[in-house]
Structure formats: C-alpha cells, structure tokens
Design a protein around this motif. Structure first.
Motif, PDB file in Angstrom:
ATOM      1  N   ILE A 150       0.864  -1.179   0.000  1.00  0.00           N
ATOM      2  CA  ILE A 150       0.000   0.000   0.000  1.00  0.00           C
ATOM      3  C   ILE A 150       0.903   1.232   0.000  1.00  0.00           C
ATOM      4  CG2 ILE A 150      -1.805   1.254   1.220  1.00  0.00           C
ATOM      5  CD1 ILE A 150      -2.583  -1.415   2.542  1.00  0.00           C
ATOM      6  N   ALA A 151       0.739   2.055  -1.006  1.00  0.00           N
ATOM      7  CA  ALA A 151       1.563   3.262  -1.132  1.00  0.00           C
ATOM      8  C   ALA A 151       1.183   4.273  -0.053  1.00  0.00           C
ATOM      9  CB  ALA A 151       1.364   3.884  -2.509  1.00  0.00           C
ATOM     10  N   PRO A 152       2.141   5.070   0.401  1.00  0.00           N
ATOM     11  CA  PRO A 152       1.851   6.073   1.432  1.00  0.00           C
ATOM     12  C   PRO A 152       0.764   7.067   1.020  1.00  0.00           C
ATOM     13  CG  PRO A 152       4.214   5.833   1.146  1.00  0.00           C
ATOM     14  CD  PRO A 152       3.563   5.036   0.060  1.00  0.00           C
ATOM     15  N   ASP A 153       0.630   7.333  -0.309  1.00  0.00           N
ATOM     16  CA  ASP A 153      -0.384   8.291  -0.747  1.00  0.00           C
ATOM     17  C   ASP A 153      -1.677   7.617  -1.203  1.00  0.00           C
ATOM     18  OD1 ASP A 153       0.628   7.200  -3.072  1.00  0.00           O
ATOM     19  OD2 ASP A 153       0.706   9.108  -4.152  1.00  0.00           O
ATOM     20  N   ALA A 154      -1.784   6.298  -1.001  1.00  0.00           N
ATOM     21  CA  ALA A 154      -3.024   5.585  -1.324  1.00  0.00           C
ATOM     22  C   ALA A 154      -4.093   5.963  -0.310  1.00  0.00           C
ATOM     23  CB  ALA A 154      -2.778   4.085  -1.306  1.00  0.00           C
ATOM     24  N   ARG A 155      -5.332   5.890  -0.744  1.00  0.00           N
ATOM     25  CA  ARG A 155      -6.462   6.262   0.109  1.00  0.00           C
ATOM     26  C   ARG A 155      -7.333   5.035   0.382  1.00  0.00           C
ATOM     27  NH1 ARG A 155      -6.646  11.793   0.434  1.00  0.00           N
ATOM     28  NH2 ARG A 155      -5.290  12.835  -1.053  1.00  0.00           N
TER      29      ARG A 155
ATOM     30  N   GLU B 287     -10.787  -1.300  -0.122  1.00  0.00           N
ATOM     31  CA  GLU B 287     -10.406  -0.855  -1.457  1.00  0.00           C
ATOM     32  C   GLU B 287      -9.306   0.186  -1.306  1.00  0.00           C
ATOM     33  OE1 GLU B 287     -14.065   0.663  -3.024  1.00  0.00           O
ATOM     34  OE2 GLU B 287     -15.016  -1.309  -2.988  1.00  0.00           O
ATOM     35  N   ILE B 288      -8.361   0.138  -2.216  1.00  0.00           N
ATOM     36  CA  ILE B 288      -7.260   1.101  -2.204  1.00  0.00           C
ATOM     37  C   ILE B 288      -7.396   1.953  -3.454  1.00  0.00           C
ATOM     38  CG2 ILE B 288      -4.757   1.401  -2.227  1.00  0.00           C
ATOM     39  CD1 ILE B 288      -5.744   0.078   0.320  1.00  0.00           C
ATOM     40  N   SER B 289      -7.630   3.252  -3.269  1.00  0.00           N
ATOM     41  CA  SER B 289      -7.715   4.117  -4.432  1.00  0.00           C
ATOM     42  C   SER B 289      -6.441   4.920  -4.566  1.00  0.00           C
ATOM     43  CB  SER B 289      -8.941   5.025  -4.374  1.00  0.00           C
ATOM     44  OG  SER B 289      -9.309   5.356  -3.093  1.00  0.00           O
ATOM     45  N   ALA B 290      -6.127   5.187  -5.806  1.00  0.00           N
ATOM     46  CA  ALA B 290      -4.941   5.987  -6.089  1.00  0.00           C
ATOM     47  C   ALA B 290      -5.189   7.413  -5.651  1.00  0.00           C
ATOM     48  CB  ALA B 290      -4.626   5.944  -7.583  1.00  0.00           C
TER      49      ALA B 290
ATOM     50  N   LEU C 259     -11.048   5.398  10.053  1.00  0.00           N
ATOM     51  CA  LEU C 259     -10.270   6.343   9.251  1.00  0.00           C
ATOM     52  C   LEU C 259     -10.195   5.950   7.776  1.00  0.00           C
ATOM     53  CD1 LEU C 259      -7.384   7.013  11.791  1.00  0.00           C
ATOM     54  CD2 LEU C 259      -9.204   8.600  11.114  1.00  0.00           C
ATOM     55  N   CYS C 260     -10.673   4.767   7.444  1.00  0.00           N
ATOM     56  CA  CYS C 260     -10.614   4.276   6.062  1.00  0.00           C
ATOM     57  C   CYS C 260     -11.858   4.700   5.296  1.00  0.00           C
ATOM     58  CB  CYS C 260     -10.456   2.755   6.047  1.00  0.00           C
ATOM     59  SG  CYS C 260      -8.863   2.209   6.655  1.00  0.00           S
ATOM     60  N   THR C 261     -11.899   5.992   4.982  1.00  0.00           N
ATOM     61  CA  THR C 261     -13.057   6.574   4.301  1.00  0.00           C
ATOM     62  C   THR C 261     -12.773   6.897   2.841  1.00  0.00           C
ATOM     63  OG1 THR C 261     -12.375   8.801   4.908  1.00  0.00           O
ATOM     64  CG2 THR C 261     -13.831   7.636   6.460  1.00  0.00           C
ATOM     65  N   GLY C 262     -11.522   6.733   2.426  1.00  0.00           N
ATOM     66  CA  GLY C 262     -11.131   7.128   1.080  1.00  0.00           C
ATOM     67  C   GLY C 262     -10.693   8.576   1.010  1.00  0.00           C
ATOM     68  N   GLU C 263     -10.807   9.291   2.117  1.00  0.00           N
ATOM     69  CA  GLU C 263     -10.418  10.700   2.165  1.00  0.00           C
ATOM     70  C   GLU C 263      -8.953  10.869   2.568  1.00  0.00           C
ATOM     71  OE1 GLU C 263     -12.447  13.320   1.330  1.00  0.00           O
ATOM     72  OE2 GLU C 263     -13.869  11.784   0.703  1.00  0.00           O
ATOM     73  N   SER C 264      -8.516  10.103   3.556  1.00  0.00           N
ATOM     74  CA  SER C 264      -7.158  10.229   4.093  1.00  0.00           C
ATOM     75  C   SER C 264      -6.224   9.237   3.410  1.00  0.00           C
ATOM     76  CB  SER C 264      -7.147   9.953   5.595  1.00  0.00           C
ATOM     77  OG  SER C 264      -7.927  10.889   6.278  1.00  0.00           O
ATOM     78  N   THR C 265      -4.983   9.649   3.252  1.00  0.00           N
ATOM     79  CA  THR C 265      -3.967   8.744   2.719  1.00  0.00           C
ATOM     80  C   THR C 265      -3.494   7.815   3.832  1.00  0.00           C
ATOM     81  OG1 THR C 265      -2.125  10.199   3.296  1.00  0.00           O
ATOM     82  CG2 THR C 265      -3.132  10.515   1.102  1.00  0.00           C
ATOM     83  N   LEU C 266      -2.800   6.762   3.456  1.00  0.00           N
ATOM     84  CA  LEU C 266      -2.221   5.862   4.453  1.00  0.00           C
ATOM     85  C   LEU C 266      -1.331   6.650   5.406  1.00  0.00           C
ATOM     86  CD1 LEU C 266      -1.625   3.092   5.679  1.00  0.00           C
ATOM     87  CD2 LEU C 266       0.147   2.810   3.928  1.00  0.00           C
ATOM     88  N   SER C 267      -0.521   7.543   4.888  1.00  0.00           N
ATOM     89  CA  SER C 267       0.362   8.354   5.740  1.00  0.00           C
ATOM     90  C   SER C 267      -0.434   9.180   6.742  1.00  0.00           C
ATOM     91  CB  SER C 267       1.232   9.279   4.894  1.00  0.00           C
ATOM     92  OG  SER C 267       2.117   8.541   4.105  1.00  0.00           O
ATOM     93  N   GLU C 268      -1.539   9.771   6.292  1.00  0.00           N
ATOM     94  CA  GLU C 268      -2.375  10.582   7.191  1.00  0.00           C
ATOM     95  C   GLU C 268      -3.049   9.712   8.248  1.00  0.00           C
ATOM     96  OE1 GLU C 268      -3.525  14.066   3.957  1.00  0.00           O
ATOM     97  OE2 GLU C 268      -4.819  12.304   4.141  1.00  0.00           O
ATOM     98  N   ILE C 269      -3.483   8.528   7.848  1.00  0.00           N
ATOM     99  CA  ILE C 269      -4.106   7.601   8.800  1.00  0.00           C
ATOM    100  C   ILE C 269      -3.104   7.217   9.882  1.00  0.00           C
ATOM    101  CG2 ILE C 269      -5.000   5.240   9.059  1.00  0.00           C
ATOM    102  CD1 ILE C 269      -6.335   5.665   6.271  1.00  0.00           C
ATOM    103  N   VAL C 270      -1.900   6.881   9.481  1.00  0.00           N
ATOM    104  CA  VAL C 270      -0.865   6.490  10.438  1.00  0.00           C
ATOM    105  C   VAL C 270      -0.521   7.664  11.357  1.00  0.00           C
ATOM    106  CG1 VAL C 270       1.556   5.798  10.649  1.00  0.00           C
ATOM    107  CG2 VAL C 270       0.049   4.616   9.027  1.00  0.00           C
TER     108      VAL C 270
END
Length: 102
Positions: A6-11, A93-96, A50-61
């Motif tokens: 999962i990329a750091p900027d993935a949502r 789901e992981i969105s770009a 936090l997995c709403t598709g709004e925040s990136t993985l980095s922001e969630i962490v």
C-alpha cells in the motif's frame, strides 16, 4: 496471497459491500459483510473509522500515532498488516491519489 504494498499516498476505503455497525447484543463495533461479521477491537475500530477514502495511508498512520501517542514508524507496519488482512477478505479498497480540483 501476495499483495502489492500500500503506497503512502493511497487512500484506503472500506468496501461498499461492508459497513461498520454496533452489535445490538454486545454493544461492540462490528464490520458486517455478506459472508460474515468481524468484531472490531478498539484499535481495529480506530483504523477502520479512518478508512473513508479521504485520508492517505500516511495521514491515517499520523492520526493513529497521535491518538495512541506512538511513533508513526512503529505503528506503520502494524496498520499496514491490518489493512492487508482486510484486503485479503475483499473488505478494503485502495484508491490511487486523486488530483485536487482548482
């Protein structure tokens, strides 16, 4: 099954076929999906919320690090592992990264 990292900027976003709900009997948060139910512990619930598709993985962490007062580099592998387990069940789901509109 080996998944792409999962990329750091993935949502990350909980799948449309799943929803978080409070169990009427136990009062605990659960993730309902067509094949079953996943009881969420407090940490799992915090991640899923936090997995709403709004925040990136980095922001969630970062948000979880602040919530649990834990360094981001320490919790990143644990959060990623949890998200990958959800992905294996087709619950995530992981969105770009989306382009911002002017």
């Amino acid at each position: 099954m080996v998944m792409d990292p999962i990329a750091p900027d993935a949502r990350p976003r909980i799948s449309a076929r799943a929803r978080v709900q409070t169990d009427k009997v136990t009062g605990k948060p659960v993730l309902l999906y067509p094949e079953g139910v996943l009881v969420l512990n407090p940490t799992g619930h915090a991640i899923v919320a936090l997995c709403t598709g709004e925040s990136t993985l980095s922001e969630i962490v970062r948000k979880l690090g602040e919530l649990y007062q834990t360094p981001e580099q320490k919790i990143l592998p644990e959060v990623t592992e949890y998200l990958n387990r959800l992905r294996e069940r087709n619950l995530l789901e992981i969105s770009a990264r989306t382009e911002s509109k002017p």
